[in-house]
Design a protein around this motif. Structure first.
Motif, PDB file in Angstrom:
ATOM      1  N   LEU A 250       2.591   4.413  -6.328  1.00  0.00           N
ATOM      2  CA  LEU A 250       2.766   6.145  -6.495  1.00  0.00           C
ATOM      3  C   LEU A 250       3.971   6.415  -5.950  1.00  0.00           C
ATOM      4  CD1 LEU A 250      -0.587   6.799  -4.043  1.00  0.00           C
ATOM      5  CD2 LEU A 250       0.121   7.576  -5.985  1.00  0.00           C
ATOM      6  N   ILE A 251       4.628   5.323  -5.133  1.00  0.00           N
ATOM      7  CA  ILE A 251       5.544   5.777  -4.899  1.00  0.00           C
ATOM      8  C   ILE A 251       6.602   5.782  -6.388  1.00  0.00           C
ATOM      9  CG2 ILE A 251       8.244   4.868  -3.557  1.00  0.00           C
ATOM     10  CD1 ILE A 251       5.928   3.901  -1.541  1.00  0.00           C
ATOM     11  N   GLY A 252       6.904   5.067  -6.818  1.00  0.00           N
ATOM     12  CA  GLY A 252       7.198   5.111  -7.690  1.00  0.00           C
ATOM     13  C   GLY A 252       7.345   5.460  -8.979  1.00  0.00           C
ATOM     14  N   ARG A 264      13.176   2.360  -2.470  1.00  0.00           N
ATOM     15  CA  ARG A 264      11.630   2.530  -1.948  1.00  0.00           C
ATOM     16  C   ARG A 264      10.752   0.384  -2.135  1.00  0.00           C
ATOM     17  NH1 ARG A 264      10.540   1.914  -7.343  1.00  0.00           N
ATOM     18  NH2 ARG A 264      12.251   2.210  -8.324  1.00  0.00           N
ATOM     19  N   THR A 265      12.236  -0.624  -1.798  1.00  0.00           N
ATOM     20  CA  THR A 265      11.970  -1.463  -1.920  1.00  0.00           C
ATOM     21  C   THR A 265      11.788  -1.039   0.044  1.00  0.00           C
ATOM     22  OG1 THR A 265      12.562  -2.245  -3.238  1.00  0.00           O
ATOM     23  CG2 THR A 265      12.428  -3.843  -1.605  1.00  0.00           C
ATOM     24  N   GLY A 266      13.225  -0.924   0.643  1.00  0.00           N
ATOM     25  CA  GLY A 266      12.876  -0.951   1.705  1.00  0.00           C
ATOM     26  C   GLY A 266      11.506  -0.131   2.412  1.00  0.00           C
ATOM     27  N   LEU A 267      10.616   0.983   2.137  1.00  0.00           N
ATOM     28  CA  LEU A 267       9.466   1.580   2.231  1.00  0.00           C
ATOM     29  C   LEU A 267       8.438   0.627   2.216  1.00  0.00           C
ATOM     30  CD1 LEU A 267       9.945   5.414   0.240  1.00  0.00           C
ATOM     31  CD2 LEU A 267      10.380   4.452   3.198  1.00  0.00           C
ATOM     32  N   ILE A 268       8.986   0.161   1.345  1.00  0.00           N
ATOM     33  CA  ILE A 268       6.983  -0.913   0.471  1.00  0.00           C
ATOM     34  C   ILE A 268       7.304  -1.529   1.857  1.00  0.00           C
ATOM     35  CG2 ILE A 268       6.513  -3.400  -0.672  1.00  0.00           C
ATOM     36  CD1 ILE A 268       5.867   0.143  -2.039  1.00  0.00           C
ATOM     37  N   TRP A 269       8.537  -2.499   2.541  1.00  0.00           N
ATOM     38  CA  TRP A 269       8.154  -3.734   3.719  1.00  0.00           C
ATOM     39  C   TRP A 269       7.884  -2.758   5.018  1.00  0.00           C
ATOM     40  CZ3 TRP A 269       8.893  -8.876   4.303  1.00  0.00           C
ATOM     41  CH2 TRP A 269       9.686  -9.070   2.716  1.00  0.00           C
ATOM     42  N   VAL A 270       8.162  -1.362   5.077  1.00  0.00           N
ATOM     43  CA  VAL A 270       7.634  -1.033   6.681  1.00  0.00           C
ATOM     44  C   VAL A 270       6.736  -0.602   6.555  1.00  0.00           C
ATOM     45  CG1 VAL A 270       7.626   1.341   8.073  1.00  0.00           C
ATOM     46  CG2 VAL A 270      10.244   0.623   6.476  1.00  0.00           C
ATOM     47  N   ALA A 271       5.935  -0.414   5.329  1.00  0.00           N
ATOM     48  CA  ALA A 271       4.371   0.221   4.785  1.00  0.00           C
ATOM     49  C   ALA A 271       3.860  -1.643   5.341  1.00  0.00           C
ATOM     50  CB  ALA A 271       4.516   0.707   3.981  1.00  0.00           C
ATOM     51  N   PRO A 334       6.923   2.333 -11.869  1.00  0.00           N
ATOM     52  CA  PRO A 334       7.278   0.698 -12.658  1.00  0.00           C
ATOM     53  C   PRO A 334       7.341   1.617 -14.482  1.00  0.00           C
ATOM     54  CG  PRO A 334       5.632   0.946 -11.120  1.00  0.00           C
ATOM     55  CD  PRO A 334       6.128   2.671 -11.328  1.00  0.00           C
ATOM     56  N   PRO A 335       8.192   0.242 -14.901  1.00  0.00           N
ATOM     57  CA  PRO A 335       8.739   0.343 -16.533  1.00  0.00           C
ATOM     58  C   PRO A 335       7.392   0.966 -17.412  1.00  0.00           C
ATOM     59  CG  PRO A 335       9.357  -1.477 -15.764  1.00  0.00           C
ATOM     60  CD  PRO A 335       8.879  -0.849 -14.016  1.00  0.00           C
TER      61      PRO A 335
END
Length: 352
Positions: A250-252, A264-271, A334-335
């Motif tokens: 969803l973020i991607g 986006r990677t930071g947001l994933i780690w926080v979540a 995601p590609p």
């Protein structure tokens, strides 16, 4: 080269077409997942026609719930394994080990329901004790296979780093949630006291803490409303397997263009940290003999700290990203295409 089922646009989404795709990719897991759908239909009829009650719940409720859980887990694993390339033997090992272990588990759960007895924690006879030992061993196999998937994804080079971390952390957090089940297998204080006083120990372990299994509980799930229940943390943690990769997608796909890969990677780690925190919090709450629906001030305070930390961290990442001058191609989700999700020679996204 395999690609993820959800890594690119899906032109045909008919369930039978998706099932054929899954069968082509992973026969053992697709078979067990499909069998669980059929079993769910059968157990639904059992819930309607069979009036028996086992440990305070309809006899066929546990097989029905496990059928749903195993089906979701199996098809999720089919999808996740499409992101592991170059290691076909290990992928087959995970697939077959998981499918066989889950099949053994479900056969024993259904057999127990059919004979009107409990499957989990039942050591009332040598036969039941052996069955429970086999079930416990089967779940250990599933857990180890899950850990292996996490390790494989950690070593896999994926093109979209943020989405890659949502996959990896989803698997690893789910392994923590699955691990909560090991706490359920320990004898309770009441069981130990009964054994010391010379009584028969007919059960070893329990879902509930501070109260007996089978008491008042929430509808369907049965989580205790009068004591602690380790199934809450187990359920939440297990479904990180779906929740965190879905968040990564969803973020991607829908995140603003000014979010770079690092953001986006930071947001994933926080979540993921927040999600793991919820697993830890609900485990701690259950071990204190406290129901999910009756938290005390200590639990609510810990939850407030956790939520605040997640919100502040998220806001900080978004504020930093928003202030940054927009560069070229901050990148979307995601590609897509034949090589979706992969990088084989250090290829990276333009914004990485």
């Amino acid at each position: 080269m395999a690609t993820g089922v959800l890594a690119g646009p899906i032109v045909r989404t008919h369930p039978l077409h998706l099932l054929r795709q899954a069968w082509a990719r992973d026969k053992p897991l697709t078979l067990i997942g499909s069998a669980m759908v059929v079993l769910l239909v059968g157990t639904t009829f059992g819930l309607i026609a069979d009036p028996r009650v086992i440990t305070g719940a309809p006899a066929w409720l546990k097989p029905a719930k496990f059928a749903v859980s195993v089906a979701v887990y199996s098809f999720t694993l089919v999808w996740l394994l499409t992101y592991v390339t170059g290691r076909p033997r290990l992928v087959r090992l995970v697939s077959w080990a998981t499918a066989l272990a889950l099949a053994v588990e479900m056969v024993l759960i259904v057999a127990a329901a059919a004979t009107g007895t409990t499957s989990h924690f039942n050591v009332s006879t040598p036969t039941h004790a052996t069955i429970w030992s086999v079930m416990a061993a089967a779940i250990v196999v599933v857990w180890l296979a899950n850990l292996l998937v996490g390790l494989l994804l950690l070593r896999q080079r994926l093109l979209d780093r943020a989405f890659a971390w949502s996959l990896r952390l989803g698997v690893l957090v789910s392994a923590a949630g699955m691990g909560v089940a090991f706490l359920m297998t320990q004898p309770t204080a009441q069981q130990l006291q009964s054994a010391r006083s010379g009584g028969d120990m007919t059960t070893v372990g329990a879902h509930s803490v501070g109260v007996a299994d089978g008491g008042p509980g929430l509808p369907v799930v049965g989580w205790s409303t009068v004591g602690g229940d380790l199934r809450v943390a187990h359920f939440i943690g297990l479904h990180a397997l779906q929740a965190l990769p879905l968040l990564g997608l969803l973020i991607g796909r829908f995140g603003p263009r000014w979010l770079r890969v690092a953001d986006r990677t930071g947001l994933i780690w926080v979540a993921s940290a927040g999600y793991l925190g919820v697993v830890g919090l609900t485990t701690w709450q259950a071990l204190r003999g406290q129901s999910l629906v009756n938290p005390d001030q200590l639990t609510l305070g810990a939850l407030a700290v956790l939520v605040t930390a997640v919100l502040v961290s998220t806001a900080a990442i978004l504020a930093r990203a928003r202030r940054r001058p927009e560069g070229p191609a901050a990148g979307g989700g995601p590609p897509v295409g034949p090589s979706a999700g992969y990088s084989e020679a250090g290829v990276t996204r333009p914004d990485s």
